[in-house]
Design an enzyme around this catalytic site. Structure first.
Site, PDB file in Angstrom:
ATOM      1  N   GLN A  81       0.841  -1.197   0.000  1.00  0.00           N
ATOM      2  CA  GLN A  81       0.000   0.000   0.000  1.00  0.00           C
ATOM      3  C   GLN A  81       0.878   1.250   0.000  1.00  0.00           C
ATOM      4  O   GLN A  81       0.377   2.355  -0.120  1.00  0.00           O
ATOM      5  CB  GLN A  81      -0.882   0.023   1.248  1.00  0.00           C
ATOM      6  CG  GLN A  81      -1.847  -1.132   1.332  1.00  0.00           C
ATOM      7  CD  GLN A  81      -2.495  -1.208   2.707  1.00  0.00           C
ATOM      8  OE1 GLN A  81      -3.512  -0.593   2.972  1.00  0.00           O
ATOM      9  NE2 GLN A  81      -1.895  -1.959   3.600  1.00  0.00           N
ATOM     10  N   ASP A 100       6.088   4.823  -1.369  1.00  0.00           N
ATOM     11  CA  ASP A 100       7.540   5.041  -1.442  1.00  0.00           C
ATOM     12  C   ASP A 100       8.153   3.961  -2.340  1.00  0.00           C
ATOM     13  O   ASP A 100       7.453   3.081  -2.848  1.00  0.00           O
ATOM     14  CB  ASP A 100       8.167   5.039  -0.031  1.00  0.00           C
ATOM     15  CG  ASP A 100       8.015   3.698   0.684  1.00  0.00           C
ATOM     16  OD1 ASP A 100       8.345   2.662   0.090  1.00  0.00           O
ATOM     17  OD2 ASP A 100       7.566   3.684   1.862  1.00  0.00           O
ATOM     18  N   HIS A 125      -1.498   1.358  -4.424  1.00  0.00           N
ATOM     19  CA  HIS A 125      -1.939   2.741  -4.215  1.00  0.00           C
ATOM     20  C   HIS A 125      -1.101   3.745  -4.997  1.00  0.00           C
ATOM     21  O   HIS A 125      -1.141   4.942  -4.715  1.00  0.00           O
ATOM     22  CB  HIS A 125      -1.906   3.085  -2.720  1.00  0.00           C
ATOM     23  CG  HIS A 125      -2.988   2.403  -1.939  1.00  0.00           C
ATOM     24  ND1 HIS A 125      -3.008   2.343  -0.567  1.00  0.00           N
ATOM     25  CD2 HIS A 125      -4.101   1.736  -2.353  1.00  0.00           C
ATOM     26  CE1 HIS A 125      -4.087   1.679  -0.163  1.00  0.00           C
ATOM     27  NE2 HIS A 125      -4.749   1.294  -1.228  1.00  0.00           N
TER      28      HIS A 125
HETATM   29  P1  NAD Z   1      -1.288   3.085   8.680  1.00  0.00           P
HETATM   30  O1  NAD Z   1      -0.465   4.302   8.910  1.00  0.00           O
HETATM   31  O2  NAD Z   1      -2.775   3.211   8.733  1.00  0.00           O
HETATM   32  O3  NAD Z   1      -0.890   1.992   9.779  1.00  0.00           O
HETATM   33  C1  NAD Z   1       0.454   1.738  10.081  1.00  0.00           C
HETATM   34  C2  NAD Z   1       0.528   0.452  10.868  1.00  0.00           C
HETATM   35  O4  NAD Z   1       1.893   0.106  10.982  1.00  0.00           O
HETATM   36  C3  NAD Z   1      -0.050   0.542  12.279  1.00  0.00           C
HETATM   37  O5  NAD Z   1      -0.927  -0.559  12.503  1.00  0.00           O
HETATM   38  C4  NAD Z   1       1.180   0.450  13.181  1.00  0.00           C
HETATM   39  O6  NAD Z   1       0.906  -0.239  14.399  1.00  0.00           O
HETATM   40  C5  NAD Z   1       2.121  -0.335  12.294  1.00  0.00           C
HETATM   41  N1  NAD Z   1       3.550  -0.110  12.565  1.00  0.00           N
HETATM   42  C6  NAD Z   1       4.160   0.996  13.049  1.00  0.00           C
HETATM   43  N2  NAD Z   1       5.495   0.809  13.120  1.00  0.00           N
HETATM   44  C7  NAD Z   1       5.728  -0.444  12.662  1.00  0.00           C
HETATM   45  C8  NAD Z   1       6.898  -1.220  12.469  1.00  0.00           C
HETATM   46  N3  NAD Z   1       8.123  -0.749  12.796  1.00  0.00           N
HETATM   47  N4  NAD Z   1       6.788  -2.475  11.968  1.00  0.00           N
HETATM   48  C9  NAD Z   1       5.561  -2.989  11.657  1.00  0.00           C
HETATM   49  N5  NAD Z   1       4.419  -2.283  11.810  1.00  0.00           N
HETATM   50  C10 NAD Z   1       4.498  -1.028  12.309  1.00  0.00           C
HETATM   51  O7  NAD Z   1      -0.814   2.467   7.326  1.00  0.00           O
HETATM   52  P2  NAD Z   1      -1.591   1.696   6.196  1.00  0.00           P
HETATM   53  O8  NAD Z   1      -2.433   0.635   6.816  1.00  0.00           O
HETATM   54  O9  NAD Z   1      -0.545   1.338   5.223  1.00  0.00           O
HETATM   55  O10 NAD Z   1      -2.606   2.756   5.524  1.00  0.00           O
HETATM   56  C11 NAD Z   1      -2.221   4.108   5.291  1.00  0.00           C
HETATM   57  C12 NAD Z   1      -2.325   4.609   3.861  1.00  0.00           C
HETATM   58  O11 NAD Z   1      -1.515   5.787   3.780  1.00  0.00           O
HETATM   59  C13 NAD Z   1      -1.742   3.647   2.837  1.00  0.00           C
HETATM   60  O12 NAD Z   1      -2.717   3.380   1.907  1.00  0.00           O
HETATM   61  C14 NAD Z   1      -0.576   4.370   2.155  1.00  0.00           C
HETATM   62  O13 NAD Z   1      -0.801   4.549   0.762  1.00  0.00           O
HETATM   63  C15 NAD Z   1      -0.509   5.744   2.771  1.00  0.00           C
HETATM   64  N6  NAD Z   1       0.841   5.999   3.372  1.00  0.00           N
HETATM   65  C16 NAD Z   1       1.980   5.518   2.755  1.00  0.00           C
HETATM   66  C17 NAD Z   1       3.237   5.729   3.330  1.00  0.00           C
HETATM   67  C18 NAD Z   1       4.458   5.181   2.616  1.00  0.00           C
HETATM   68  O14 NAD Z   1       4.443   5.042   1.397  1.00  0.00           O
HETATM   69  N7  NAD Z   1       5.532   4.842   3.336  1.00  0.00           N
HETATM   70  C19 NAD Z   1       3.336   6.416   4.542  1.00  0.00           C
HETATM   71  C20 NAD Z   1       2.156   6.903   5.143  1.00  0.00           C
HETATM   72  C21 NAD Z   1       0.917   6.683   4.551  1.00  0.00           C
END
Ligand code: NAD
Length: 238
Positions: free
Chosen positions: A101, A104, A119
């Site tokens: 999802q 990056d 996404h």
């Molecule tokens: P989310 O932010 O809703 O949830 C993040 C989850 O990761 C939480 O359940 C948390 O407990 C868990 N988490 C935190 N640190 C962790 C670690 N070190 N190891 C494992 N798990 C950990 O994320 P989502 O469910 O992916 O949904 C958010 C939406 O926002 C996505 O659709 C995405 O497209 C977008 N998004 C993307 C990025 C990215 O590309 N890196 C960053 C932020 C949001």
């Protein structure tokens, strides 16, 4: 149930689907979304991640994704990305199908050869006039960045709330045919990804969840309440 390699029961016939979310990139220094109180880098989702937000203030949205894209230069894949890339290399893309999802590029930079970015991707933009005009893009987009094919305005190649994620037919096909499903670092609130676990389960797959917030995730056959970058390098998944 906690992790149990015997019960996981991976065989030469097994096929795995892996779904990753923002938590997988957290240890690389990219902020997750839910963990910051429902705001995305201090912006309301409605403002920066919906088609309506883009119509209302395209400059704000373009600049938001410019900043997210620029951030990628300062971060690197962490042990979670690297472990998943090694696992896929060992099993091959047919038996280890990776869906993220995340927008990056850290799975790709870690060496995963197949990554379905459902996404979208920060490092791509697309034409507002023809959705098939998608180009690789590294720099800073402006309202003057025009489609090289038809000179129309461009938008970030991101699936916003209310839009359909990419390659859903392929994803459903893989979920119906997998024997093992792993979801890592996702809060499982954003659909349709939040429903993948149940589709895999109804196909008879074993389910493993890796998330340090064990209280916030739905039930799974196996739950590892640890950070992805600590849990994955220590696991023998195949
Ligand atoms: P989310 O932010 O809703 O949830 C993040 C989850 O990761 C939480 O359940 C948390 O407990 C868990 N988490 C935190 N640190 C962790 C670690 N070190 N190891 C494992 N798990 C950990 O994320 P989502 O469910 O992916 O949904 C958010 C939406 O926002 C996505 O659709 C995405 O497209 C977008 N998004 C993307 C990025 C990215 O590309 N890196 C960053 C932020 C949001």
């Amino acid at each position: 149930m906690n992790w149990n390699e015997q019960e996981w029961h991976w065989t030469n016939e097994s096929r795995m689907v892996i779904l990753t979310g923002a938590g997988v990139s957290a240890e690389s220094g990219i902020a997750t979304f839910r963990d910051s109180g429902g705001l995305w880098e201090n912006h309301r989702v409605q403002d920066v991640a919906t088609p309506e937000g883009f119509i209302q203030d395209p400059n704000l949205v373009i600049e938001f994704y410019n900043q997210r894209r620029a951030e990628l230069a300062g971060v690197n894949p962490n042990p979670a990305h690297l472990s998943l890339a090694a696992l896929q290399k060992k099993l091959g893309e047919e038996r280890c199908f990776l869906i993220t999802q995340n927008i990056d590029d850290l799975h790709q930079r870690a060496g995963s050869s197949q990554v379905l970015a459902m996404h979208g991707e920060l490092k791509k933009i697309r034409c507002l006039n023809n959705k098939n005009h998608v180009i690789d893009f590294e720099g800073k987009q402006t309202r003057d960045t025009l489609c090289p094919e038809c000179s129309s305005l461009m938008r970030p190649h991101i699936v916003w709330f209310g839009e359909t994620p990419f390659e859903m037919d392929l994803i459903f096909e893989r979920l119906r045919n997998c024997t093992h499903f792993i979801y890592i670092g996702t809060s499982s609130v954003v659909y349709p990804a939040a429903g993948f676990r149940d589709i895999a389960r109804s196909s008879g797959a074993k389910i493993l969840c890796i998330n340090p917030d064990g209280s916030g995730v739905p039930s799974s056959d196996f739950l590892i309440v640890e950070k992805a970058g600590e849990a994955l390098p220590a696991l023998k998944l195949a």
